[in-house]
Write an enzyme that holds these catalytic residues in place. Structure first.
Site, PDB file in Angstrom:
ATOM      1  N   HIS A  20      56.744  34.424   0.803  1.00  0.00           N
ATOM      2  CA  HIS A  20      57.195  35.700   0.203  1.00  0.00           C
ATOM      3  C   HIS A  20      55.973  36.524  -0.182  1.00  0.00           C
ATOM      4  O   HIS A  20      55.312  36.254  -1.183  1.00  0.00           O
ATOM      5  CB  HIS A  20      58.045  35.409  -1.047  1.00  0.00           C
ATOM      6  CG  HIS A  20      58.645  36.642  -1.661  1.00  0.00           C
ATOM      7  ND1 HIS A  20      59.938  36.670  -2.123  1.00  0.00           N
ATOM      8  CD2 HIS A  20      58.141  37.881  -1.908  1.00  0.00           C
ATOM      9  CE1 HIS A  20      60.203  37.867  -2.625  1.00  0.00           C
ATOM     10  NE2 HIS A  20      59.113  38.613  -2.513  1.00  0.00           N
ATOM     11  N   HIS A  22      54.147  40.731  -0.076  1.00  0.00           N
ATOM     12  CA  HIS A  22      54.227  42.168   0.217  1.00  0.00           C
ATOM     13  C   HIS A  22      52.844  42.629   0.680  1.00  0.00           C
ATOM     14  O   HIS A  22      51.906  42.644  -0.113  1.00  0.00           O
ATOM     15  CB  HIS A  22      54.624  42.954  -1.031  1.00  0.00           C
ATOM     16  CG  HIS A  22      55.977  42.579  -1.555  1.00  0.00           C
ATOM     17  ND1 HIS A  22      57.114  43.246  -1.197  1.00  0.00           N
ATOM     18  CD2 HIS A  22      56.369  41.573  -2.379  1.00  0.00           C
ATOM     19  CE1 HIS A  22      58.158  42.688  -1.793  1.00  0.00           C
ATOM     20  NE2 HIS A  22      57.733  41.658  -2.519  1.00  0.00           N
ATOM     21  N   ARG A  24      52.499  45.710   2.200  1.00  0.00           N
ATOM     22  CA  ARG A  24      52.523  47.178   2.322  1.00  0.00           C
ATOM     23  C   ARG A  24      52.080  47.557   3.737  1.00  0.00           C
ATOM     24  O   ARG A  24      52.245  46.765   4.653  1.00  0.00           O
ATOM     25  CB  ARG A  24      51.659  47.872   1.252  1.00  0.00           C
ATOM     26  CG  ARG A  24      51.855  47.349  -0.166  1.00  0.00           C
ATOM     27  CD  ARG A  24      53.252  47.498  -0.708  1.00  0.00           C
ATOM     28  NE  ARG A  24      53.281  47.170  -2.139  1.00  0.00           N
ATOM     29  CZ  ARG A  24      54.337  46.692  -2.775  1.00  0.00           C
ATOM     30  NH1 ARG A  24      55.467  46.441  -2.134  1.00  0.00           N
ATOM     31  NH2 ARG A  24      54.286  46.447  -4.065  1.00  0.00           N
ATOM     32  N   ASN A  48      60.174  45.847   2.258  1.00  0.00           N
ATOM     33  CA  ASN A  48      60.483  47.024   1.421  1.00  0.00           C
ATOM     34  C   ASN A  48      59.385  48.093   1.500  1.00  0.00           C
ATOM     35  O   ASN A  48      58.779  48.479   0.512  1.00  0.00           O
ATOM     36  CB  ASN A  48      60.755  46.617  -0.037  1.00  0.00           C
ATOM     37  CG  ASN A  48      59.597  45.888  -0.695  1.00  0.00           C
ATOM     38  OD1 ASN A  48      58.796  45.241  -0.023  1.00  0.00           O
ATOM     39  ND2 ASN A  48      59.485  45.993  -2.010  1.00  0.00           N
ATOM     40  N   LYS A 106      66.528  40.040   4.266  1.00  0.00           N
ATOM     41  CA  LYS A 106      66.387  40.091   2.805  1.00  0.00           C
ATOM     42  C   LYS A 106      67.462  40.973   2.188  1.00  0.00           C
ATOM     43  O   LYS A 106      67.654  42.124   2.601  1.00  0.00           O
ATOM     44  CB  LYS A 106      64.999  40.650   2.460  1.00  0.00           C
ATOM     45  CG  LYS A 106      64.706  40.798   0.971  1.00  0.00           C
ATOM     46  CD  LYS A 106      64.374  39.464   0.312  1.00  0.00           C
ATOM     47  CE  LYS A 106      64.143  39.624  -1.188  1.00  0.00           C
ATOM     48  NZ  LYS A 106      62.808  40.083  -1.523  1.00  0.00           N
ATOM     49  N   HIS A 143      66.954  38.645  -3.356  1.00  0.00           N
ATOM     50  CA  HIS A 143      66.401  39.065  -4.651  1.00  0.00           C
ATOM     51  C   HIS A 143      67.570  38.949  -5.624  1.00  0.00           C
ATOM     52  O   HIS A 143      68.414  39.835  -5.690  1.00  0.00           O
ATOM     53  CB  HIS A 143      65.860  40.496  -4.595  1.00  0.00           C
ATOM     54  CG  HIS A 143      65.225  40.911  -5.893  1.00  0.00           C
ATOM     55  ND1 HIS A 143      63.905  41.270  -6.017  1.00  0.00           N
ATOM     56  CD2 HIS A 143      65.726  40.988  -7.152  1.00  0.00           C
ATOM     57  CE1 HIS A 143      63.618  41.555  -7.281  1.00  0.00           C
ATOM     58  NE2 HIS A 143      64.726  41.398  -7.995  1.00  0.00           N
ATOM     59  N   HIS A 181      61.726  34.091  -5.731  1.00  0.00           N
ATOM     60  CA  HIS A 181      61.022  34.213  -7.015  1.00  0.00           C
ATOM     61  C   HIS A 181      61.904  33.885  -8.220  1.00  0.00           C
ATOM     62  O   HIS A 181      62.107  34.730  -9.094  1.00  0.00           O
ATOM     63  CB  HIS A 181      60.376  35.591  -7.174  1.00  0.00           C
ATOM     64  CG  HIS A 181      61.239  36.767  -6.751  1.00  0.00           C
ATOM     65  ND1 HIS A 181      62.522  36.964  -7.213  1.00  0.00           N
ATOM     66  CD2 HIS A 181      60.974  37.812  -5.927  1.00  0.00           C
ATOM     67  CE1 HIS A 181      63.006  38.067  -6.677  1.00  0.00           C
ATOM     68  NE2 HIS A 181      62.080  38.593  -5.890  1.00  0.00           N
ATOM     69  N   ASP A 254      55.137  36.318  -3.898  1.00  0.00           N
ATOM     70  CA  ASP A 254      55.591  37.670  -4.261  1.00  0.00           C
ATOM     71  C   ASP A 254      54.400  38.546  -4.658  1.00  0.00           C
ATOM     72  O   ASP A 254      54.518  39.437  -5.498  1.00  0.00           O
ATOM     73  CB  ASP A 254      56.624  37.639  -5.396  1.00  0.00           C
ATOM     74  CG  ASP A 254      57.416  38.942  -5.481  1.00  0.00           C
ATOM     75  OD1 ASP A 254      57.384  39.722  -4.514  1.00  0.00           O
ATOM     76  OD2 ASP A 254      58.054  39.178  -6.518  1.00  0.00           O
ATOM     77  N   HIS A 258      50.096  47.292  -6.259  1.00  0.00           N
ATOM     78  CA  HIS A 258      50.364  48.687  -6.629  1.00  0.00           C
ATOM     79  C   HIS A 258      49.032  49.274  -7.068  1.00  0.00           C
ATOM     80  O   HIS A 258      48.193  48.562  -7.641  1.00  0.00           O
ATOM     81  CB  HIS A 258      51.351  48.768  -7.792  1.00  0.00           C
ATOM     82  CG  HIS A 258      52.748  48.355  -7.441  1.00  0.00           C
ATOM     83  ND1 HIS A 258      53.659  49.213  -6.871  1.00  0.00           N
ATOM     84  CD2 HIS A 258      53.377  47.164  -7.575  1.00  0.00           C
ATOM     85  CE1 HIS A 258      54.800  48.571  -6.670  1.00  0.00           C
ATOM     86  NE2 HIS A 258      54.660  47.324  -7.084  1.00  0.00           N
ATOM     87  N   ALA A 270      56.597  47.458 -10.953  1.00  0.00           N
ATOM     88  CA  ALA A 270      56.676  45.999 -11.056  1.00  0.00           C
ATOM     89  C   ALA A 270      55.942  45.356  -9.892  1.00  0.00           C
ATOM     90  O   ALA A 270      56.134  45.757  -8.743  1.00  0.00           O
ATOM     91  CB  ALA A 270      58.138  45.567 -11.049  1.00  0.00           C
TER      92      ALA A 270
HETATM   93  O1  DOR Z   1      57.502  42.520  -8.967  1.00  0.00           O
HETATM   94  C1  DOR Z   1      57.976  42.822  -7.880  1.00  0.00           C
HETATM   95  N1  DOR Z   1      57.321  43.623  -7.005  1.00  0.00           N
HETATM   96  N2  DOR Z   1      59.167  42.344  -7.560  1.00  0.00           N
HETATM   97  C2  DOR Z   1      59.806  42.748  -6.459  1.00  0.00           C
HETATM   98  O2  DOR Z   1      60.916  42.329  -6.249  1.00  0.00           O
HETATM   99  C3  DOR Z   1      59.208  43.745  -5.544  1.00  0.00           C
HETATM  100  C4  DOR Z   1      57.754  43.780  -5.677  1.00  0.00           C
HETATM  101  C5  DOR Z   1      57.148  45.006  -5.022  1.00  0.00           C
HETATM  102  O3  DOR Z   1      57.459  45.262  -3.864  1.00  0.00           O
HETATM  103  O4  DOR Z   1      56.371  45.694  -5.665  1.00  0.00           O
HETATM  104 ZN    ZN Z   2      58.982  40.405  -3.490  1.00  0.00          ZN
END
Ligand code: DOR
Ligand code: ZN
Length: 350
Positions: A20, A22, A24, A48, A106, A143, A181, A254, A258, A270
């Site tokens: 899991h 991300h 980007r 996402n 997902k 999720h 998660h 996870d 950001h 988040a």
């Molecule tokens: O903390 C998180 N960030 N939880 C998520 O489910 C998505 C992720 C994100 O893509 O930033």
């Molecule tokens: Zn995630």
């Protein structure tokens, strides 16, 4: 293959997988993809993006962009995940199920987290899609938080388990499900109760921290994630589950970058960035729990077995040697503050 003694100074394990993550897109890929490749053999790539990765073709295109970002000498097998929509087609399900480059679909309850507004709100609305997934053997990654705005933020996972998941497990007995998660003792109990047919990923940050760490002495925006960190009893339950050696629990960071400005502001995003030190952070937790001998099970074997793929042949060695990660990373014009920025980490990849 694990070497360990009472005070281990080195541990060798099959190369782990992160089911899991991300990454980007665009300018972030150079940083995110290579941090992961330095540690993991395979990764489950979350969809996402804006716009989200919905179709099989979009998954393959995104996979090419990820592979193009690998620096010389780095290898990684990105396993793609499609974002569940009401319009997800049976054709895409069939193609993904037959393709070793895809992991599953997902389910983000609509609006529950970063870039998830296009999701569906209730699994009841997509039963024909679940039927096709069950028939074709394509796993559903969840999720698991209630998207209802009147549900207390700390209760969203427990409420999801009560409201949405049990009917689906009953109606689709052959559907493979991963609770992503997990963050509560209720989720640990739930997964244990269905251990023969569902899996769960556990992040390093949910193992390392509880809500006191995030809120007890100044707000720590870089610890803010979804599902939100819970009280210490839940953290303890997660630590017990991860180090239990049980096949249903496996590694999923996870890791979710950001920009610094999007985290340190009046309405922060988040997500915790942990890819720069992921396996090292898990090693710390497992050592604290006297369970370094279970790390390989959790990080390199359980997830692969759940998804029906072979463990990695390669190995990595972690040594007990402290190092301090950067205060921030720069990716194009974005600065990312990683978890444990500027703080000592006790294990290092050799
Ligand atoms: O903390 C998180 N960030 N939880 C998520 O489910 C998505 C992720 C994100 O893509 O930033
Ligand atoms: Zn995630």
């Amino acid at each position: 293959m694990t070497t360990q003694n009472a005070q281990a100074t080195s541990i060798t394990l099959r190369k782990p997988d992160d089911f899991h993550i991300h990454f980007r897109d665009g300018q972030l890929l150079d940083l995110t993809v290579n941090h992961a490749a330095e540690r993991f053999g395979r990764v489950g790539v979350m969809p996402n993006l804006i716009p989200p990765v919905i179709t099989y073709a979009e998954g393959l295109e995104y996979r090419s962009r990820i592979l193009n970002a690998l620096r010389d000498g780095n290898t990684l097998d990105p396993l793609m995940i499609m974002f569940l929509q009401k319009t997800t087609s049976v054709e895409c399900i069939k193609s993904a199920a037959q393709s070793p480059e895809f992991l599953g679909i997902k389910y983000y309850p609509s609006g529950v987290t970063t870039n998830s507004s296009s999701g569906v709100s209730n699994l009841k609305d997509v039963y024909t899609i679940l039927e096709a997934m069950e028939k074709n053997g394509l796993p559903l990654l969840i999720h698991g938080e209630s998207p209802a705005k009147n549900v207390d933020v700390f209760d969203r996972e427990a409420r999801f388990l009560e409201d949405q998941i049990e009917p689906v497990l009953k109606d689709f007995p052959g559907l493979k499900v991963v609770m992503e998660h997990i963050s509560t003792s209720q989720a640990v109990d739930f997964v244990n109760a269905y251990e023969d047919r569902i899996g769960a990923t556990i992040t390093a940050h949910h193992l390392m921290y509880n809500r006191n760490d995030m809120l007890g002495d100044g707000i720590k925006p870089h610890m803010y994630c979804k599902p939100i960190l819970k009280r210490a009893t839940h953290q303890d339950a997660l630590r017990k589950a991860a180090t239990s050696g049980k096949a249903c629990f496996f590694l999923g960071t996870d890791s979710a970058p950001h920009g610094k400005g999007q985290k340190e502001c009046s309405s922060g995003c988040a997500g915790c960035y942990t890819s720069h030190a992921a396996i090292e952070l898990y090693a710390e937790v497992f050592e604290q729990e006297n369970a370094l001998d279970k790390l390989e099970q959790f990080a390199s074997l359980n997830g692969a077995a759940f998804y029906g793929i072979k463990p990695n042949e390669e190995t990595i060695t972690l040594v007990k040697e402290s190092w301090t990660p950067e205060a921030q990373f720069t990716a194009g014009d974005v600065n990312i503050v990683p978890l444990r920025a500027g703080e000592e980490i006790l294990w290092k990849i050799k």
